[in-house]
Design a protein around this motif. Structure first.
Motif, PDB file in Angstrom:
ATOM      1  N   ASN A 190       3.163  58.241  13.539  1.00  0.00           N
ATOM      2  CA  ASN A 190       3.832  57.806  12.594  1.00  0.00           C
ATOM      3  C   ASN A 190       3.475  56.096  12.335  1.00  0.00           C
ATOM      4  N   CYS A 191       3.586  55.815  10.875  1.00  0.00           N
ATOM      5  CA  CYS A 191       3.830  54.383  10.443  1.00  0.00           C
ATOM      6  C   CYS A 191       3.846  52.818  11.223  1.00  0.00           C
ATOM      7  N   ALA A 192       2.873  52.347  11.287  1.00  0.00           N
ATOM      8  CA  ALA A 192       3.754  51.461  12.390  1.00  0.00           C
ATOM      9  C   ALA A 192       4.713  49.946  11.095  1.00  0.00           C
ATOM     10  N   VAL A 193       5.109  50.792  10.272  1.00  0.00           N
ATOM     11  CA  VAL A 193       5.832  49.520   9.076  1.00  0.00           C
ATOM     12  C   VAL A 193       7.443  50.365   9.636  1.00  0.00           C
ATOM     13  N   CYS A 194       7.351  51.337   8.491  1.00  0.00           N
ATOM     14  CA  CYS A 194       8.083  52.488   8.030  1.00  0.00           C
ATOM     15  C   CYS A 194       8.697  53.596   9.564  1.00  0.00           C
ATOM     16  N   HIS A 195       7.733  53.494  10.073  1.00  0.00           N
ATOM     17  CA  HIS A 195       8.178  54.589  10.841  1.00  0.00           C
ATOM     18  C   HIS A 195       8.289  55.804  10.793  1.00  0.00           C
ATOM     19  N   SER A 196       7.485  56.225   9.046  1.00  0.00           N
ATOM     20  CA  SER A 196       7.703  57.241   8.568  1.00  0.00           C
ATOM     21  C   SER A 196       6.808  58.755   9.087  1.00  0.00           C
ATOM     22  N   PHE A 197       6.476  59.778   9.298  1.00  0.00           N
ATOM     23  CA  PHE A 197       5.538  60.219  10.058  1.00  0.00           C
ATOM     24  C   PHE A 197       4.123  60.720   8.285  1.00  0.00           C
ATOM     25  N   CYS A 198       3.146  60.449   9.245  1.00  0.00           N
ATOM     26  CA  CYS A 198       1.930  59.842   8.749  1.00  0.00           C
ATOM     27  C   CYS A 198       1.204  60.860   9.456  1.00  0.00           C
ATOM     28  N   THR A 199       0.277  61.552   8.151  1.00  0.00           N
ATOM     29  CA  THR A 199      -0.588  63.373   7.757  1.00  0.00           C
ATOM     30  C   THR A 199      -1.893  62.814   8.523  1.00  0.00           C
ATOM     31  N   GLU A 200      -2.618  61.048   8.026  1.00  0.00           N
ATOM     32  CA  GLU A 200      -3.886  61.143   8.373  1.00  0.00           C
ATOM     33  C   GLU A 200      -3.807  60.742   9.233  1.00  0.00           C
ATOM     34  N   GLU A 201      -4.259  61.380  10.073  1.00  0.00           N
ATOM     35  CA  GLU A 201      -5.342  60.346  11.153  1.00  0.00           C
ATOM     36  C   GLU A 201      -6.090  59.338  11.600  1.00  0.00           C
ATOM     37  N   ASP A 202      -5.914  58.180  12.489  1.00  0.00           N
ATOM     38  CA  ASP A 202      -6.960  56.888  12.718  1.00  0.00           C
ATOM     39  C   ASP A 202      -5.450  55.981  11.636  1.00  0.00           C
ATOM     40  N   ALA A 203      -4.657  56.155  11.348  1.00  0.00           N
ATOM     41  CA  ALA A 203      -3.676  55.555  10.597  1.00  0.00           C
ATOM     42  C   ALA A 203      -2.880  55.125  10.785  1.00  0.00           C
ATOM     43  N   SER A 204      -3.188  53.722  10.854  1.00  0.00           N
ATOM     44  CA  SER A 204      -2.073  52.806  11.653  1.00  0.00           C
ATOM     45  C   SER A 204      -0.593  53.131  10.333  1.00  0.00           C
ATOM     46  N   LEU A 205      -0.798  52.719   8.979  1.00  0.00           N
ATOM     47  CA  LEU A 205      -0.197  52.478   7.952  1.00  0.00           C
ATOM     48  C   LEU A 205       0.028  53.973   7.310  1.00  0.00           C
ATOM     49  N   CYS A 206       0.847  54.230   6.713  1.00  0.00           N
ATOM     50  CA  CYS A 206       1.224  55.625   5.872  1.00  0.00           C
ATOM     51  C   CYS A 206       0.431  54.588   4.739  1.00  0.00           C
ATOM     52  N   GLN A 207       0.532  55.807   3.815  1.00  0.00           N
ATOM     53  CA  GLN A 207      -0.090  55.302   2.350  1.00  0.00           C
ATOM     54  C   GLN A 207       0.448  54.728   1.613  1.00  0.00           C
ATOM     55  N   PRO A 208       1.645  54.892   1.957  1.00  0.00           N
ATOM     56  CA  PRO A 208       2.741  54.484   0.246  1.00  0.00           C
ATOM     57  C   PRO A 208       2.882  52.103   1.219  1.00  0.00           C
ATOM     58  N   CYS A 209       2.719  52.570   2.310  1.00  0.00           N
ATOM     59  CA  CYS A 209       2.886  51.241   2.431  1.00  0.00           C
ATOM     60  C   CYS A 209       1.466  50.534   2.633  1.00  0.00           C
ATOM     61  N   ARG A 210       0.864  51.347   2.424  1.00  0.00           N
ATOM     62  CA  ARG A 210      -0.305  50.107   2.700  1.00  0.00           C
ATOM     63  C   ARG A 210      -0.822  50.225   0.981  1.00  0.00           C
ATOM     64  N   ALA A 211      -0.154  50.961   0.282  1.00  0.00           N
ATOM     65  CA  ALA A 211       0.090  50.548  -1.273  1.00  0.00           C
ATOM     66  C   ALA A 211       0.364  49.095  -1.476  1.00  0.00           C
ATOM     67  N   SER A 212       1.452  49.225  -0.298  1.00  0.00           N
ATOM     68  CA  SER A 212       1.802  47.920  -0.739  1.00  0.00           C
ATOM     69  C   SER A 212       1.956  46.520   0.694  1.00  0.00           C
ATOM     70  N   PRO A 213       0.961  46.710   0.258  1.00  0.00           N
ATOM     71  CA  PRO A 213       0.939  45.375   1.635  1.00  0.00           C
ATOM     72  C   PRO A 213       1.043  44.551   1.758  1.00  0.00           C
ATOM     73  N   GLN A 214       1.657  43.809   0.218  1.00  0.00           N
ATOM     74  CA  GLN A 214       2.480  42.543   0.749  1.00  0.00           C
ATOM     75  C   GLN A 214       3.512  42.818   1.659  1.00  0.00           C
ATOM     76  N   LYS A 215       4.758  43.642   1.300  1.00  0.00           N
ATOM     77  CA  LYS A 215       5.687  43.628   1.620  1.00  0.00           C
ATOM     78  C   LYS A 215       5.414  44.603   2.874  1.00  0.00           C
ATOM     79  N   SER A 216       3.940  45.124   3.718  1.00  0.00           N
ATOM     80  CA  SER A 216       3.635  45.669   5.202  1.00  0.00           C
ATOM     81  C   SER A 216       3.775  44.390   5.846  1.00  0.00           C
ATOM     82  N   TYR A 217       2.852  43.736   5.266  1.00  0.00           N
ATOM     83  CA  TYR A 217       2.663  42.337   5.643  1.00  0.00           C
ATOM     84  C   TYR A 217       3.837  41.412   6.322  1.00  0.00           C
TER      85      TYR A 217
END
Ligand SMILES: [Zn+2]
Ligand SMILES: [Zn+2]
Length: 308
Positions: free
Chosen positions: A213-240
């Motif tokens: 699960n993504c640390a920001v949006c808690h949605s399901f994360c398919t990649e392993e060892d990723a704390s943030l999901c792809q969409p959340c990594r794509a908008s770093p300002q919002k995630s921060y």
């Protein structure tokens, strides 16, 4: 018109035997009340689903989830497999004066276990739960084994299937809940309880939370060892910003709770407040919960925030 409406003239508890924890009682009582008030089944379903979601998200206080069952040790075929009997034994091992009599109601909680899925290995006392850093409530058990059967008894008669109500929730959510993802320290066996006080290893949050699960949006994360999901990594300002406010929220909540307790005790020191362990005080549960969060989540937030 109102006079023709059926009336519910017994109290919720009396009309609903076999209920075991306060939240269950409240939920069933309200669901029945809505039914007799003539609310639609869709409304009741929505209400029940909302409560189930709250439970899954860990928003229900453990105080409302304490299961209380009568200890009938002599009448069980296989007493060693009964949660009540195990809860009694654990209580006695911890404190020899703590003997539960036949027929006495024994309180316990059901948590997740990494080692086994057997119910009895996941039975724990309230204090054990509150002070076990790695204990999480087994929400699936609370919903599927405790909540759904009595709901089905009532709403099954009306052609509804509460099991489906719950299934719908998991379909919508898609991500598997925290279940089975924890590497939780299993509860000690009854016999080894005397030799307790195991060294508490420090662990990072990723080990507690499903790493899926993504640390920001808690949605399901398919990649392993990723704390943030792809969409959340794509908008770093919002995630921060999200992580920062989550971190502040934990800090603020803790401060607020300690302020309430310091007023109640007339004592400002945190040490004095930590010594207040009244099980009747709802703030106590919140305090233990937030302290767990402070120890487990804050390091992770800091760690993630540094990466930006
Ligand atoms: Zn995300
Ligand atoms: Zn208090």
């Amino acid at each position: 018109m109102a006079a023709l409406m059926p009336q519910r003239c017994v109290s919720g508890l009396a009309s609903l035997p076999f209920l075991h924890y306060p939240m269950e009682v409240k939920l069933l009582e309200n669901a029945l009340k809505f039914l007799f008030e003539g609310q639609s089944l869709a409304t009741i379903k929505k209400y029940v689903q909302k409560k189930m979601r709250r439970l899954e998200k860990g928003l229900v206080s453990p105080q409302d989830l304490i299961i209380c069952k009568e200890n009938k040790v002599n009448s069980y075929k296989r007493p060693h497999l009964q949660p009540v009997v195990v809860a009694c034994a654990r209580g006695r091992e911890a404190d020899t004066a703590n003997i539960c009599l036949y027929g006495e109601r024994v309180p316990y909680l059901v948590t997740y276990g990494a080692r086994t899925n057997r119910l009895i290995d996941n039975v724990c006392s309230l204090y054990d739960f509150l002070y076990d850093e790695t204990a999480f409530l087994n929400t699936k058990y609370y919903i599927k084994k405790q909540l759904i059967p009595p709901l089905s008894r009532v709403f099954g008669l009306l052609g509804e299937d509460p099991e489906n109500w719950y299934a719908e929730l998991s379909v919508r959510k898609k991500a598997p809940s925290t279940e089975s993802a924890f590497s939780r320290r299993s509860l000690p066996e009854v016999s080894s309880l005397r030799a307790r006080s195991p060294p508490r290893k420090k662990r990072v949050i990723e080990q507690y939370y499903s790493s899926k699960n993504c640390a920001v949006c808690h949605s399901f994360c398919t990649e392993e060892d990723a704390s943030l999901c792809q969409p959340c990594r794509a908008s770093p300002q919002k995630s921060y910003f999200c992580l920062l406010s989550a971190q502040r929220n934990v800090e603020y909540t803790r401060k607020h709770l300690y302020m309430i307790c310091s007023r109640c005790l007339g004592e400002p020191s945190e040490q004095a407040i930590d010594q207040c362990i009244s099980l009747d005080c709802p703030i106590f549960y919140e305090r233990v919960k937030i302290n767990k969060k402070v120890r487990q989540e804050l390091p992770n937030y800091r760690h993630l925030l540094q990466k930006f």
